[in-house]
Write an enzyme that holds these catalytic residues in place. Structure first.
Site, PDB file in Angstrom:
ATOM      1  N   LYS A  27       0.768  -1.194   0.103  1.00  0.00           N
ATOM      2  CA  LYS A  27       0.031  -0.016  -0.030  1.00  0.00           C
ATOM      3  C   LYS A  27       0.912   1.466   0.124  1.00  0.00           C
ATOM      4  CE  LYS A  27      -3.718   2.074   2.431  1.00  0.00           C
ATOM      5  NZ  LYS A  27      -4.698   2.142   3.475  1.00  0.00           N
ATOM      6  N   ALA A  28       1.854   1.248   0.752  1.00  0.00           N
ATOM      7  CA  ALA A  28       2.735   2.478   0.668  1.00  0.00           C
ATOM      8  C   ALA A  28       3.601   2.679  -0.585  1.00  0.00           C
ATOM      9  CB  ALA A  28       3.870   2.144   2.132  1.00  0.00           C
TER      10      ALA A  28
END
Length: 649
Positions: A27-28
């Protein structure tokens, strides 16, 4: 100044790398983009060329081109980047639509800002709705009606800030793309300009990058110094005056505004990811700086992120599950039961995970210069792999940029390259490489002006990578007249400015792959033919060089015919020679001839050692005539024949 990499992205070495990344950790690393499109009267006005009947006239207004560009970008990213998020924010609209917070409730409203597509992973419904708006003109809600009063850019930037905060708080890459033709939205209002600068700084502090895509209308030029250079857009300080950091699209010229705008946005749409980060660059003993590496040019291939099942009414994503089963008992094998081994002969040697890692450990990553050589000694054929662009990093060693620039300047000035020992990443094999400087983009003698200037890691071949290539038979050289005609043909078929830019020619198989996936995702008809920009333009080639090609081909046939006739006469003359020279005759008479030897002659040759004077071909003929094996080296053949002679005696 060396090392500008602002317009380049890094393509992952392993296209399947994203398949192994867990969603929670990935996600990052995902990308979130908001396209902020200006909606004002001048953006809706068609260009002057639209009134003409020319085929290449630009028919789209700036607003239509921006929306079509957003549609193209969205339908591409829904296939190529299925985990990235994208939103479309219209500003300067008469209507105002509130943003949506993470809980699905209505958020704050910002005057004259309309969130057309919320920041999220694009769905098929979003793409269809945007297509109906840009192609069919279905604006039933009147979202494209411009407002009468001016729009505050501080509200636009604050609205984007709230969207990023609520929808993509933990994303590693967040960017705001502003498309407008208004270079001074707050003419003479210093308070409004100052408020916009504060909101822009808030976005940069949040980790959001703002990219501007200005549009020129007619003869008017977009002036960045009026508003956007007032702490709104943070431009690259390393870019010189001859290389514009912000490309400007122009309406009403031969190159359509849509294609120009799409090209500019596509060059910025991918976040820059380094191939390796903060690797020590040792220029001399005790002198180190840190650099990052980028894969500037990489062949794009279809990357599978999931499997799709098309056997039902609607295509569905397949959730995969892997089981390891024993071959003899068909029972499930657990992960802790698996052991890795190497086979040596008939035995297996087992290694633990730590031992396997130690076998591949050649030391910590480093780029160490071991000497310098003239650039003329670096041949073109020495390039065995693609080069890696390196850029200084100040994170580990302060002052790396100055030392890096000094090295680049010195290498360019002396026309030299560095020879380096490189371990670019952990557990990677060491290589010998040349550190090659590339010249400024503004230099007229730069062979690749579309590539950044700086230093490149050029992998060099080892001795095992090189082989000698021998041409079969006798070579026939072409005449100077034939070469001159070929040179004329090449001159007629030169690309503009004599430069080939690979970014202008997309991979046709990859584009066809994307079109098929898009048709399945949007439930559209599958196209019949793929667009191929690499296909030669045969009509243009025939028009520019057709006559020269016919002349060259005619002369080639004549010279080929004469060469074949001359070779035939030479062969006949060689065959008609009655006897060889005295030296050749004396040598031939003293050497035994393989299959013509009698048993007594062979025995005498073995006893006198004359058999060792025979050639390998003669020995093989002799061994074959006696039914022996003809393989092996010369001494093996001699021993085999001597052994046969002893047994026969």
């Amino acid at each position: 100044m060396a090392g500008r990499n602002q317009d380049w992205k890094r393509e992952d070495e392993d296209d399947g790398e994203q398949d192994m990344i867990d969603d929670s950790n990935y996600k990052a690393q995902k990308d979130a983009i908001i396209l902020a499109i200006d909606v004002r009267d001048s953006m809706s006005t068609p260009p002057p060329a639209a009134a003409s009947n020319a085929k290449k006239a630009d028919k789209d207004s700036p607003l239509e081109a921006a929306l079509k560009c957003a549609y193209r970008l969205m339908e591409q990213r829904i296939i190529s980047n299925p985990k990235d998020m994208m939103g479309i924010l219209l500003f300067g609209t008469k209507k105002t639509k509130s943003s949506i917070d993470s809980n699905g409730r209505g958020g704050l409203g910002y005057p004259n800002c309309y969130l057309l597509v919320d920041l999220d992973i694009p769905s098929a419904d979003d793409v269809r709705a945007l297509k109906a708006l840009v192609e069919d003109g279905e604006d039933e809600d009147g979202v494209l009606i411009p407002s009468v009063e001016s729009t505050s850019m501080s509200n636009v930037l604050f609205c984007a800030n709230q969207i990023f905060t609520t929808r993509a708080a933990n994303f590693g890459s967040r960017r705001l793309f502003i498309i407008t033709n208004n270079d001074d939205p707050h003419s003479g209002d210093k308070a409004a300009t100052s408020a916009a600068a504060v909101r822009a700084k808030d976005l940069y502090d949040l980790g959001v990058t703002i990219d501007l895509f200005p549009i020129n209308l007619g003869d008017s030029k977009f002036n960045l110094s009026k508003f956007y250079d007032q702490d709104i857009i943070y431009r690259d300080p390393l870019a010189d005056a001859n290389t514009p950091a912000i490309p400007v699209s122009t309406s009403g010229q031969s190159l359509s505004l849509l294609n120009s705008l799409t090209s500019n946005i596509l060059s910025k749409q991918a976040p820059k990811r380094s191939l390796f980060s903060n690797v020590p660059f040792e220029i001399a003993p005790g002198l180190r700086i840190s650099v990052k590496g980028y894969n500037v040019l990489h062949r794009q291939t279809p990357a599978r992120t999931c499997y799709i099942w098309t056997g039902g009414d609607k295509p569905q994503l397949v959730s995969g599950e892997t089981l390891r089963i024993a071959e003899d008992t068909t029972r499930t094998v657990e992960k802790q039961e698996i052991r890795k081994a190497y086979k040596f002969g008939d035995e297996y040697v087992y290694f633990s995970t730590e031992e396997q890692k130690s076998l591949r450990d050649f030391g910590a990553p480093i780029i160490r210069i071991i000497g310098f050589k003239p650039r003329s000694l670096l041949p073109v054929w020495a390039s065995i792999k693609k080069s890696t662009f390196i850029f200084p990093s100040e994170e580990d060693y302060v002052g790396s940029s100055r030392v890096f620039a000094a090295l680049w300047t010195k290498l360019c000035m002396d026309d030299k390259v560095g020879i380096a020992w490189c371990i670019l990443r952990a557990n990677s094999q060491p290589i010998l490489a040349a550190v090659v400087p590339s010249k400024e983009r503004s230099d007229e003698d730069s062979a690749t002006p579309y590539l950044p200037s700086g230093l490149w890691i050029w992998p060099l071949p080892f001795a095992d990578d090189m082989r000698e290539i021998r041409a079969p038979g006798e070579l026939i050289r072409s005449s100077d007249a034939l070469k001159s005609k070929a040179r004329t043909i090449i001159q007629q078929l030169q690309l503009p400015k004599g430069i080939y830019n690979p970014s202008k020619y997309p991979n046709p198989s990859l584009q066809w792959h994307y079109k098929i996936l898009k048709a399945l995702a949007l439930e559209e008809e599958v196209p019949d033919k793929a667009e191929d920009a690499t296909e030669p333009k045969y009509k243009a080639i025939l028009k520019r060089a057709g006559g020269y090609l016919q002349e060259w081909y005619g002369q080639l046939e004549q010279e080929a015919g004469r060469a074949v006739a001359a070779r035939g006469l030479k062969r006949e003359a060689t065959d008609s020679i009655p006897q060889r020279s005295q030296k050749q005759a004396r040598t031939a008479s003293s050497m035994p001839v393989g299959t013509s030897l009698t048993l007594a002659q062979l025995k005498a040759a073995v006893e006198s050692g004359g058999i060792t004077k025979m050639t390998v071909a003669q020995l093989r003929d002799l061994a074959g005539s006696k039914g022996l094996n003809t393989g092996g080296k010369k001494m093996e053949l001699v021993e085999r024949i001597e052994q046969w002679m002893e047994e026969a005696a």
